[in-house]
Design a protein around this motif. Sequence first.
Motif, PDB file in Angstrom:
ATOM      1  N   ALA A   1     -11.648  75.493  23.985  1.00 49.39           N
ATOM      2  CA  ALA A   1     -11.455  76.931  23.811  1.00 49.39           C
ATOM      3  C   ALA A   1     -12.501  77.735  24.582  1.00 49.39           C
ATOM      4  O   ALA A   1     -12.169  78.734  25.236  1.00 49.39           O
ATOM      5  CB  ALA A   1     -11.502  77.273  22.328  1.00 49.39           C
ATOM      6  N   LEU A   2     -13.750  77.309  24.500  1.00 49.93           N
ATOM      7  CA  LEU A   2     -14.793  78.003  25.262  1.00 49.93           C
ATOM      8  C   LEU A   2     -14.594  77.794  26.758  1.00 49.93           C
ATOM      9  O   LEU A   2     -14.929  78.672  27.567  1.00 49.93           O
ATOM     10  CB  LEU A   2     -16.174  77.530  24.823  1.00 49.93           C
ATOM     11  N   GLY A   3     -14.031  76.651  27.125  1.00 53.16           N
ATOM     12  CA  GLY A   3     -13.683  76.434  28.528  1.00 53.16           C
ATOM     13  C   GLY A   3     -12.657  77.447  29.014  1.00 53.16           C
ATOM     14  O   GLY A   3     -12.680  77.849  30.187  1.00 53.16           O
ATOM     15  N   ASN A   4     -11.767  77.873  28.125  1.00 50.32           N
ATOM     16  CA  ASN A   4     -10.817  78.928  28.488  1.00 50.32           C
ATOM     17  C   ASN A   4     -11.549  80.225  28.823  1.00 50.32           C
ATOM     18  O   ASN A   4     -11.188  80.926  29.781  1.00 50.32           O
ATOM     19  CB  ASN A   4      -9.837  79.176  27.342  1.00 50.32           C
ATOM     20  N   LEU A   5     -12.573  80.548  28.037  1.00 48.92           N
ATOM     21  CA  LEU A   5     -13.332  81.763  28.312  1.00 48.92           C
ATOM     22  C   LEU A   5     -14.109  81.647  29.618  1.00 48.92           C
ATOM     23  O   LEU A   5     -14.228  82.624  30.369  1.00 48.92           O
ATOM     24  CB  LEU A   5     -14.288  82.072  27.164  1.00 48.92           C
ATOM     25  N   ILE A   6     -14.640  80.459  29.893  1.00 47.65           N
ATOM     26  CA  ILE A   6     -15.327  80.243  31.171  1.00 47.65           C
ATOM     27  C   ILE A   6     -14.345  80.449  32.330  1.00 47.65           C
ATOM     28  O   ILE A   6     -14.671  81.083  33.340  1.00 47.65           O
ATOM     29  CB  ILE A   6     -15.940  78.833  31.227  1.00 47.65           C
TER      30      ILE A   6
ATOM     31  N   ARG B   1      -7.325  83.354  26.640  1.00 47.21           N
ATOM     32  CA  ARG B   1      -7.921  83.430  25.304  1.00 47.21           C
ATOM     33  C   ARG B   1      -8.336  82.043  24.817  1.00 47.21           C
ATOM     34  O   ARG B   1      -7.821  81.017  25.276  1.00 47.21           O
ATOM     35  CB  ARG B   1      -6.926  84.043  24.318  1.00 47.21           C
ATOM     36  N   MET B   2      -9.243  82.028  23.836  1.00 45.59           N
ATOM     37  CA  MET B   2      -9.741  80.767  23.299  1.00 45.59           C
ATOM     38  C   MET B   2      -8.606  79.932  22.705  1.00 45.59           C
ATOM     39  O   MET B   2      -8.492  78.733  22.977  1.00 45.59           O
ATOM     40  CB  MET B   2     -10.807  81.036  22.239  1.00 45.59           C
TER      41      MET B   2
END
Length: 216
Positions: free
Chosen positions: A60-65, A75-76
């Motif tokens: 999910a944080l990779g999506n934000l990156i 989105r996450m």
Amino acid sequence: MTTNTPTRTFDDSRRWVTEGTTLLTSAIDELGVADFEADSRLPGWSRKHLVGHVAANADALGNLISWAETGIEKRMYASPEQRNADIERAATLPVDELLTWYVRGAEALEAAMGRLTAEQWRHEVITAQGLTRQAADIPWMRAREVFIHAVDLGAGITFTDLPEGFLLALADEIRAKRGLSDDDLRDVSGSLPDVAAWLAGRPHNLADAPELGPWL
């Protein structure tokens, strides 16, 4: 208890991601296959649930990156329901498949963070809670996950094993989010690890601290 606002730098957060991931991974590596079916310290979650949550969080944080890197909104999670379904699915996975997901996610997130430029770290993204943040906050978000859930794993790690600087930053953030004043904390006395654990709604050794609900 009174505190001064601690300084948390971007470099601190990046370092804590590495340290927290190493701590959690070392604890996971000590578990036998059957140990993953046992309860974690989080009510209703087995250790499989917990490891799956941390793996899904990396994705999910990779999506934000990716959002910060490309400028294309990502989105996450597709929805809260999808997030919960991923965690429940984790509890049904064979241990080797679960661990592959966990390791792959952690490594991919670290590589993605390493690609961002100083300008891209300043790009705004939206968290799962709907909050607008600079991408530079993502390492701190991940550091909280790996350090706190290393304790939640219930494999011998406690808040006393976490870095002092991290605990200061964590306690300061939770205190602010809970809206606790100096007066609220006047009679709370104890070690930094115990105070941080109490603020996070985790087991602690403080004698007279009021009960707080779970956080994170």
